[in-house]
Design an enzyme around this catalytic site. Structure first.
Site, PDB file in Angstrom:
ATOM      1  N   ARG A 182       0.841  -1.196   0.000  1.00  0.00           N
ATOM      2  CA  ARG A 182       0.000   0.000   0.000  1.00  0.00           C
ATOM      3  C   ARG A 182       0.879   1.250   0.000  1.00  0.00           C
ATOM      4  O   ARG A 182       0.587   2.227  -0.700  1.00  0.00           O
ATOM      5  CB  ARG A 182      -0.930   0.011   1.207  1.00  0.00           C
ATOM      6  N   CYS A 237      -1.472   6.155   8.907  1.00  0.00           N
ATOM      7  CA  CYS A 237      -1.794   4.883   8.247  1.00  0.00           C
ATOM      8  C   CYS A 237      -2.884   5.186   7.229  1.00  0.00           C
ATOM      9  O   CYS A 237      -2.812   6.199   6.540  1.00  0.00           O
ATOM     10  CB  CYS A 237      -2.214   3.829   9.266  1.00  0.00           C
TER      11      CYS A 237
END
Length: 280
Positions: A182, A237
């Site tokens: 990611r 995050c």
């Protein structure tokens, strides 16, 4: 008390304190990506006396706009929830989960950011408890209402350090707690834009955990975060949940890291903000 002991409690210590009859409030904060409601699993089996906490509904406020996928609740709302959970002034709180410490770290972060004292994460979560021979009970727990008071109403400016989207690029060291693929922008299963904030260093929150789900030993943590300077680091995050695991892990070795609460979901909501891809 060591920095680690202010953040974490072992299953053995928790069992000893419960056997001794010490007053404790146990909160079950089960949450996973793609499986955000943990109530059914909680009712099937939880630590004796533990109260279920919904990360989505009680540790977040989805009516807040422009702050990412998991905006922080107000201190007032959190106080109401905490009293409903039975949290009492002067009584220690232990939070736990069953997936990568995400739910418990989020609860630890919001409670301590509100100024609620003596909150610790069960190291290793539910698995550590059962591995140590701890018993579970089923059904729901309805505790006596608590009386705890939140000292801060705005958790974005509460007792824990935060950084805003406007200031995040100026952070001395910015850590991205998401999975490497990611971070590199190869996949993005949740948010509409793939990649990372320019200048960020990728240290996935899962890297801070041993194979059994407990936090790495202090010396291993220190080696992992050797490039991090105390007081000059921020963590993000996808939406501010798993980043709390990294903040907690850093706190366990004495590093006071700031959280970017809106994280990548807030950052990418403004198309004018820069996006990087590939390895750092």
């Amino acid at each position: 008390m060591s920095a680690r002991a202010t953040v974490l409690i072992t299953a053995a210590e928790l069992a000893r304190r419960l056997r001794a009859g010490e007053p404790l409030t146990l909160l079950d904060v089960r949450w996973q990506l793609g499986k955000s409601d943990g109530r059914a699993a909680y009712e099937q089996g939880h630590l004796p006396g533990a109260v279920y906490v919904s990360l989505e509904d009680e540790c977040s406020d989805h009516t807040v706009e422009g702050r990412g996928r998991h905006p922080l609740p107000s201190g007032t709302a959190l106080q109401e929830s905490a009293r409903r959970w039975g949290v009492r002034t002067g009584v220690p709180v232990v939070v736990y989960d069953d997936w990568n410490r995400a739910g418990s770290a989020r609860a630890w972060w919001v409670l301590t950011a509100a100024g609620i004292a003596d909150v610790r994460i069960l190291d290793g979560g539910l698995a550590a408890w059962t591995a140590a021979g701890g018993k579970l009970e089923s059904g729901a727990v309805a505790p006596e209402p608590g009386d705890v008071t939140a000292a801060h109403d705005d958790l974005y400016a509460g007792a824990r350090r935060t950084v805003t989207a406007d200031a995040v690029l100026a952070s001395g060291r910015l850590l991205d707690a998401r999975a490497p693929e990611r971070f590199r922008g190869e996949v993005e299963p949740v948010d509409p834009v793939a990649g990372h904030i320019p200048g960020a260093l990728n240290i996935p929150s899962a890297w801070l955990l041993a194979d059994d789900g407990t936090l790495l030993a202090d010396d291993e943590l220190a080696r992992l975060v050797k490039t991090v300077d105390d007081g000059d680091v921020a963590v993000y995050c996808g939406s501010g949940v798993t980043a709390a695991v990294t903040v907690a892990g850093l706190a366990a070795v004495g590093v006071d890291a700031a959280l970017f609460p809106g994280s990548w979901s807030e950052w990418t909501s403004d198309p004018s903000r820069p996006v990087a891809r590939g390895a750092e």
